[in-house]
Design an enzyme around this catalytic site. Structure first.
Site, short mmCIF file in Angstrom:
data_model
loop_
_atom_site.label_atom_id
_atom_site.label_comp_id
_atom_site.label_asym_id
_atom_site.label_seq_id
_atom_site.Cartn_x
_atom_site.Cartn_y
_atom_site.Cartn_z
N ASN A 237 -10.74 -3.22 -5.99
CA ASN A 237 -9.97 -2.19 -6.69
C ASN A 237 -10.56 -1.79 -8.04
OD1 ASN A 237 -6.68 -3.26 -5.49
ND2 ASN A 237 -8.06 -1.67 -4.71
N TRP A 238 -11.54 -2.55 -8.53
CA TRP A 238 -12.21 -2.14 -9.76
C TRP A 238 -12.97 -0.83 -9.56
CZ3 TRP A 238 -10.86 -4.60 -14.03
CH2 TRP A 238 -10.43 -5.94 -13.96
N TRP B 104 2.93 7.94 -2.46
CA TRP B 104 4.35 8.13 -2.73
C TRP B 104 4.53 9.05 -3.93
CZ3 TRP B 104 7.55 7.24 -6.88
CH2 TRP B 104 8.93 7.21 -6.63
N ASP C 240 0.83 -1.20 0.00
CA ASP C 240 0.00 0.00 0.00
C ASP C 240 0.87 1.26 0.00
OD1 ASP C 240 -2.31 1.45 -0.02
OD2 ASP C 240 -2.79 1.14 2.10
N GLY C 241 0.37 2.31 -0.65
CA GLY C 241 1.02 3.61 -0.58
C GLY C 241 1.65 4.10 -1.87
N ARG D 76 -0.20 9.24 -10.04
CA ARG D 76 -0.29 8.03 -9.23
C ARG D 76 0.36 6.82 -9.91
NH1 ARG D 76 -3.81 7.22 -5.11
NH2 ARG D 76 -4.30 5.12 -5.91
#
Length: 260
Positions: free
Chosen positions: A76-77, A33, A28-29, A41
């Site tokens: 996540n869709w 970041w 995650d992240g 992203r």
């Protein structure tokens, strides 16, 4: 778990090793970041692939046998369509680039999850990679893609009911475990989630029953060998009782002796 090959933590007491045999990770992240660096992203996701490569190497060097990473959940869709599209392409390109290297290093590669929503080319590449590395035993890398823990359990039960419609008295834990996505691996010893969130997000719900949980604020693209060592140090400090008291655990360790 399945067929008695690996012990179930709710029925037996699994062997506890100094180095976690199986590590499960929610990476995650990536987006945060990238955002901190004023980048899109998707740049974080690309950097995350590099971090995964380093963690695989770190696990092998430290004696870890199994690594399971959550690459894309069934939830996540819900993300923006352009990000989902990029993730699918990144997965495809990463596989095409990395599978030969995985094979050369004796790494067995598997994907767990519902692949029915994936592009046919991606599914084909996944199956080819799994076939190519099927005989490898040095290290086991599993990628969870379009995976959900509830989906895993429901799918396993559906398979059992379809195979044994006459079994109205139900099924045993071993029978169900054998139908889950990962009967080929022991239950994870250590679960790591990067990025600061403190939840398991529908990941390996059955398998994480007695796994030690480790959460870190480190964003996944920054998770390196030193961060892996910190997670393993945390694991070393845990008392893995599996339902027993501390006194029972101490007595069991003493009974095994110094050479156990």
């Amino acid at each position: 778990m399945a067929g008695g090959r690996f012990k179930s933590s709710t029925r037996d007491i699994p062997e506890v090793t100094s180095v976690p045999r199986h590590i499960a990770v929610i990476m995650d992240g990536n987006g945060r970041w990238a955002r901190k660096r004023l980048m899109p992203r998707v740049a974080g996701h690309s950097r995350g692939v590099e971090a995964l490569r380093a963690v695989i190497r770190g696990c092998i060097e430290r004696g870890v046998e199994y690594l399971t990473v959550f690459a894309f959940s069934s939830e996540n869709w819900r993300r923006p369509a352009d990000e989902v599209s990029f993730l699918m392409q990144l997965f495809l390109k990463s596989l095409q680039k990395e599978v030969a290297r995985l094979h050369e290093n004796g790494i067995r590669f598997r994907v767990i999850g519902d692949l029915s929503r994936f592009d046919a080319q991606l599914v084909s590449i996944i199956r080819e990679a799994e076939s190519l590395t099927a005989a490898n035993t040095r290290f086991h890398l599993t990628v969870a893609a379009n995976y959900g823990g509830r989906w895993d359990i429901l799918t396993a039960m559906s398979r059992l009911m379809a195979r044994y419609p006459e079994r109205r008295d139900g099924f045993s834990e071993d029978e169900l475990a054998a139908e889950l996505s990962m009967p080929y691996a022991p239950e994870p010893d250590l679960f790591i989630r990067t990025g600061g969130e403190k939840r398991i997000s529908n990941f390996l719900l059955w398998q994480l029953a007695y796994t030690e949980l480790y959460f870190t604020d480190t964003l996944w693209p920054d998770f390196d060998a030193a961060a892996l060592d910190e997670a393993i140090r945390s694991y070393h400090g845990r008392e893995r009782r599996f339902g027993r008291t501390s006194e029972q655990l101490k007595a069991a360790v003493e009974a095994e002796g110094p050479n156990a």
